[in-house]
Enzyme design. Structure first.
Site, PDB file in Angstrom:
ATOM      1  N   ASP A  21       0.901  -0.956   0.141  1.00 63.46           N
ATOM      2  CA  ASP A  21       0.101   0.148  -0.111  1.00 63.46           C
ATOM      3  C   ASP A  21       1.040   1.236  -0.012  1.00 63.46           C
ATOM      4  O   ASP A  21       2.223   1.245   0.000  1.00 63.46           O
ATOM      5  CB  ASP A  21      -0.898   0.034   1.175  1.00 63.46           C
ATOM      6  CG  ASP A  21      -2.221   0.680   0.955  1.00 63.46           C
ATOM      7  OD1 ASP A  21      -2.157   1.749   0.348  1.00 63.46           O
ATOM      8  OD2 ASP A  21      -3.354   0.157   1.378  1.00 63.46           O
ATOM      9  N   SER A 107     -13.655  -1.823 -11.333  1.00 62.01           N
ATOM     10  CA  SER A 107     -14.872  -1.467 -11.379  1.00 62.01           C
ATOM     11  C   SER A 107     -15.288  -1.575 -12.762  1.00 62.01           C
ATOM     12  O   SER A 107     -16.346  -1.929 -13.123  1.00 62.01           O
ATOM     13  CB  SER A 107     -15.586  -0.761 -10.345  1.00 62.01           C
ATOM     14  OG  SER A 107     -14.918  -0.823  -9.262  1.00 62.01           O
ATOM     15  N   HIS A 128     -12.386  -9.087 -11.799  1.00 64.89           N
ATOM     16  CA  HIS A 128     -13.336  -8.471 -11.081  1.00 64.89           C
ATOM     17  C   HIS A 128     -14.175  -9.111 -10.046  1.00 64.89           C
ATOM     18  O   HIS A 128     -15.033 -10.105 -10.532  1.00 64.89           O
ATOM     19  CB  HIS A 128     -14.015  -7.683 -12.040  1.00 64.89           C
ATOM     20  CG  HIS A 128     -15.027  -6.563 -11.357  1.00 64.89           C
ATOM     21  ND1 HIS A 128     -16.329  -6.270 -11.838  1.00 64.89           N
ATOM     22  CD2 HIS A 128     -14.724  -5.677 -10.268  1.00 64.89           C
ATOM     23  CE1 HIS A 128     -16.762  -5.312 -10.927  1.00 64.89           C
ATOM     24  NE2 HIS A 128     -16.101  -5.110  -9.914  1.00 64.89           N
ATOM     25  N   ASN A 131     -18.473  -7.721  -3.871  1.00 64.00           N
ATOM     26  CA  ASN A 131     -18.403  -7.292  -2.288  1.00 64.00           C
ATOM     27  C   ASN A 131     -19.726  -7.956  -1.882  1.00 64.00           C
ATOM     28  O   ASN A 131     -20.731  -7.621  -2.204  1.00 64.00           O
ATOM     29  CB  ASN A 131     -18.377  -5.733  -2.372  1.00 64.00           C
ATOM     30  CG  ASN A 131     -17.574  -5.430  -1.116  1.00 64.00           C
ATOM     31  OD1 ASN A 131     -17.235  -6.222  -0.106  1.00 64.00           O
ATOM     32  ND2 ASN A 131     -17.091  -4.021  -1.188  1.00 64.00           N
ATOM     33  N   ASN A 178     -21.659  -4.091 -12.834  1.00 66.97           N
ATOM     34  CA  ASN A 178     -21.628  -2.359 -12.620  1.00 66.97           C
ATOM     35  C   ASN A 178     -22.391  -1.828 -13.500  1.00 66.97           C
ATOM     36  O   ASN A 178     -22.933  -0.638 -13.344  1.00 66.97           O
ATOM     37  CB  ASN A 178     -20.086  -2.121 -12.293  1.00 66.97           C
ATOM     38  CG  ASN A 178     -19.591  -2.424 -11.045  1.00 66.97           C
ATOM     39  OD1 ASN A 178     -20.471  -3.004 -10.159  1.00 66.97           O
ATOM     40  ND2 ASN A 178     -18.305  -2.284 -10.855  1.00 66.97           N
TER      41      ASN A 178
HETATM   42  N1  3HC Z   1     -18.146  -9.697   4.748  1.00 66.96           N
HETATM   43  C1  3HC Z   1     -17.741 -11.029   4.949  1.00 66.96           C
HETATM   44  N2  3HC Z   1     -18.864 -11.914   5.034  1.00 66.96           N
HETATM   45  C2  3HC Z   1     -20.109 -11.449   5.078  1.00 66.96           C
HETATM   46  C3  3HC Z   1     -20.289 -10.091   4.882  1.00 66.96           C
HETATM   47  C4  3HC Z   1     -19.195  -9.160   4.743  1.00 66.96           C
HETATM   48  N3  3HC Z   1     -19.595  -7.805   4.358  1.00 66.96           N
HETATM   49  N4  3HC Z   1     -21.917  -9.932   5.031  1.00 66.96           N
HETATM   50  C5  3HC Z   1     -22.087 -11.076   5.217  1.00 66.96           C
HETATM   51  N5  3HC Z   1     -21.367 -12.076   5.019  1.00 66.96           N
HETATM   52  C6  3HC Z   1     -21.330 -13.314   5.509  1.00 66.96           C
HETATM   53  C7  3HC Z   1     -21.730 -13.720   6.727  1.00 66.96           C
HETATM   54  O1  3HC Z   1     -20.746 -13.708   7.889  1.00 66.96           O
HETATM   55  C8  3HC Z   1     -22.536 -15.171   6.704  1.00 66.96           C
HETATM   56  O2  3HC Z   1     -21.559 -16.193   6.669  1.00 66.96           O
HETATM   57  P1  3HC Z   1     -21.705 -17.589   7.263  1.00 66.96           P
HETATM   58  O3  3HC Z   1     -22.831 -18.289   6.704  1.00 66.96           O
HETATM   59  O4  3HC Z   1     -20.450 -18.249   6.857  1.00 66.96           O
HETATM   60  O5  3HC Z   1     -21.808 -17.120   8.739  1.00 66.96           O
HETATM   61  C9  3HC Z   1     -23.040 -15.115   5.334  1.00 66.96           C
HETATM   62  O6  3HC Z   1     -22.423 -13.891   4.527  1.00 66.96           O
HETATM   63  C10 3HC Z   1     -24.576 -14.734   5.290  1.00 66.96           C
HETATM   64  O7  3HC Z   1     -24.657 -13.577   6.202  1.00 66.96           O
HETATM   65  P2  3HC Z   1     -26.051 -12.803   6.471  1.00 66.96           P
HETATM   66  O8  3HC Z   1     -27.130 -14.056   6.996  1.00 66.96           O
HETATM   67  O9  3HC Z   1     -25.769 -12.071   7.583  1.00 66.96           O
HETATM   68  O10 3HC Z   1     -26.439 -12.184   5.252  1.00 66.96           O
HETATM   69  P3  3HC Z   1     -27.672 -12.024   4.351  1.00 66.96           P
HETATM   70  O11 3HC Z   1     -28.218 -13.613   3.885  1.00 66.96           O
HETATM   71  O12 3HC Z   1     -28.439 -10.995   4.387  1.00 66.96           O
HETATM   72  O13 3HC Z   1     -26.622 -11.757   2.825  1.00 66.96           O
HETATM   73  C11 3HC Z   1     -25.141 -10.270   1.650  1.00 66.96           C
HETATM   74  C12 3HC Z   1     -25.574 -10.557   3.010  1.00 66.96           C
HETATM   75  C13 3HC Z   1     -24.383 -11.485   1.060  1.00 66.96           C
HETATM   76  C14 3HC Z   1     -24.534  -8.958   1.591  1.00 66.96           C
HETATM   77  C15 3HC Z   1     -26.448 -10.152   0.770  1.00 66.96           C
HETATM   78  O14 3HC Z   1     -27.285  -9.086   1.146  1.00 66.96           O
HETATM   79  C16 3HC Z   1     -26.084  -9.645  -0.676  1.00 66.96           C
HETATM   80  O15 3HC Z   1     -25.624 -10.584  -1.780  1.00 66.96           O
HETATM   81  N6  3HC Z   1     -26.316  -8.594  -0.977  1.00 66.96           N
HETATM   82  C17 3HC Z   1     -25.915  -7.809  -2.396  1.00 66.96           C
HETATM   83  C18 3HC Z   1     -24.639  -7.478  -2.400  1.00 66.96           C
HETATM   84  C19 3HC Z   1     -24.165  -7.120  -3.898  1.00 66.96           C
HETATM   85  O16 3HC Z   1     -24.896  -6.825  -4.632  1.00 66.96           O
HETATM   86  N7  3HC Z   1     -22.686  -7.055  -4.106  1.00 66.96           N
HETATM   87  C20 3HC Z   1     -22.065  -6.615  -5.352  1.00 66.96           C
HETATM   88  C21 3HC Z   1     -21.785  -5.043  -5.126  1.00 66.96           C
HETATM   89  S1  3HC Z   1     -21.092  -4.417  -6.619  1.00 66.96           S
HETATM   90  C22 3HC Z   1     -19.462  -4.765  -6.573  1.00 66.96           C
HETATM   91  O17 3HC Z   1     -18.997  -5.308  -5.330  1.00 66.96           O
HETATM   92  C23 3HC Z   1     -18.563  -4.526  -7.656  1.00 66.96           C
HETATM   93  C24 3HC Z   1     -17.553  -3.408  -7.195  1.00 66.96           C
HETATM   94  O18 3HC Z   1     -16.833  -3.383  -8.588  1.00 66.96           O
HETATM   95  C25 3HC Z   1     -18.328  -2.172  -6.767  1.00 66.96           C
END
Ligand code: 3HC
Length: 359
Positions: A21, A107, A128, A131, A178
């Site tokens: 970094d 991204s 890519h 999150n 994206n």
């Molecule tokens: N980091 C690590 N692990 C995570 C986490 C995080 N931020 N959030 C949730 N988890 C894990 C939990 O620990 C749990 O793991 P386990 O089963 O091993 O204990 C598992 O995920 C499920 O957790 P939850 O039951 O609390 O979560 P949900 O079922 O509500 O799901 C979510 C949470 C996976 C974040 C879901 O809401 C989701 O898929 N959201 C959409 C996210 C999305 O669209 N991401 C893409 C964004 S665009 C991008 O990243 C591209 C970049 O270029 C911008």
């Protein structure tokens, strides 16, 4: 993001991983994050104490890029700026072998442009992630004009070893996830810009089946990243991607979330956001926001298929389902758009033949 990638690589490949970094403090924070996540996995009994110790010993940090001299694979996840990314790769080329793969987690930026001035542009590939990296299975693999077959094959093999599902994407701005997310988020935010109440706009597209509402997802992605991706898209496609003054105000004021949550879990708009987000006096109804967002999806997907961003409409669904849990019970967005008649209304045709992925 880099720390999440380091955790994944060390956990799945069990190879030495070096983080770098701009200063030692950030490096220590990154290594500390990976170590703490490994401790958590041990706490959940997913790793034995010995395995956790072994993994932790494999992760180190270095401010000096010479530490990368004997690496086989380098992935960058630095600030989304061409000059910064090009500088990082150019510096690395001074140390790594000509065969070392240079992967970028960009991204939205062009892989071809990023590789253009390097001595070996053929070893640059888009890789890519989504999150949270530990949870979402998608990897968009992007081939630049000069990326060679060895690099591409290595990228797919690495994706498989990381237990991710990879989709090959053409080097077009925003790739798949994206590009579509930015288009949809843009419709919702522009509706707010025009005067639609935050909750009406944010709840309007729930039937599309995103696991998070658009404004909640905005916090996960980060308003600065979302704004940057939006600006990249608007540069290439100004007629369809428009900056949101509200998002610009959020970034300028370093605000990371629209919603605040009460002790009972009820969400309300952060009063500071309500003040700083400029709103007009032409509110849309929930139905209108849903309609314009659906139409935007259909229009963009049609253009993406014409541009050859992916090989087939099904790849779009694969990306949205695996990259963000998008409406998987619908079979994805494409069958949904066909079923609701949106595809035909907007493009004059269905994306899939009648009967394919119907309910
Ligand atoms: N980091 C690590 N692990 C995570 C986490 C995080 N931020 N959030 C949730 N988890 C894990 C939990 O620990 C749990 O793991 P386990 O089963 O091993 O204990 C598992 O995920 C499920 O957790 P939850 O039951 O609390 O979560 P949900 O079922 O509500 O799901 C979510 C949470 C996976 C974040 C879901 O809401 C989701 O898929 N959201 C959409 C996210 C999305 O669209 N991401 C893409 C964004 S665009 C991008 O990243 C591209 C970049 O270029 C911008």
């Amino acid at each position: 993001m880099a720390s999440q990638l380091a955790l994944l690589f060390v956990r799945q490949l069990k190879v030495p991983v070096i983080l770098t970094d701009i200063d030692q403090e950030r490096i220590d924070k990154g290594v500390g994050y990976v170590h703490a996540e490994i401790d958590k996995l041990q706490g959940k009994k997913r790793l034995s104490p010995d395995a956790a110790n072994r993994l932790k010993a494999l992760v180190s940090g270095s401010l000096d890029k010479a530490a990368f001299a004997r690496t086989d694979w380098v992935i960058e996840a630095v600030f989304e700026n061409f000059d910064v990314k090009k500088k990082v790769f150019a510096e690395l080329e001074e140390f790594v072998s000509p065969e070392t793969i240079l992967a970028t987690n960009t991204s939205s930026l062009s892989i071809t442009r990023m590789a253009a001035d390097l001595k070996h542009p053929e070893r640059v590939v888009g890789f890519h992630f989504f999150n949270p990296v530990a949870v979402l299975p998608l990897l968009e693999i992007v081939r630049g004009d000069k990326t060679d077959d060895v690099t591409l094959a290595t990228a797919f093999a690495t994706a498989k070893s990381l237990k991710k599902s990879a989709v090959l994407i053409a080097d077009k701005p925003g790739f798949v996830f994206n590009r579509l997310l930015t288009r949809a988020l843009g419709e919702v935010m522009n509706a707010i810009d025009e005067g639609t109440p935050f909750d009406v706009a944010d709840n309007a597209i729930s039937e599309l089946g995103m696991p998070m509402s658009p404004l909640t997802l905005l916090s996960l992605v980060g308003p600065a990243v979302a704004l940057h991706t939006g600006e990249t898209m608007a540069e290439y496609y100004p007629e369809r991607f428009h900056d949101s003054p509200g998002l610009q105000a959020m970034v300028a004021n370093k605000k990371s979330a629209v919603w605040t949550y009460g002790a009972d879990g009820a969400k309300t708009v952060d009063p500071e956001i309500a003040d700083l987000w400029p709103q007009g006096d032409s509110p849309s109804t929930s139905e209108q926001v849903l309609d314009r967002t659906r139409r935007a999806f259909a229009e963009e997907i049609d253009i993406m298929l014409q541009e050859g961003v992916v090989a087939a409409a099904q790849d779009i669904d694969l990306c949205l389902i695996l990259g963000g849990g998008f409406g998987f019970w619908n079979g994805g967005i494409v069958p949904y758009l066909d079923r609701t008649g949106t595809s035909e209304a907007v493009t004059g045709h269905r994306f899939l033949d009648k009967g394919v992925a119907s309910v």
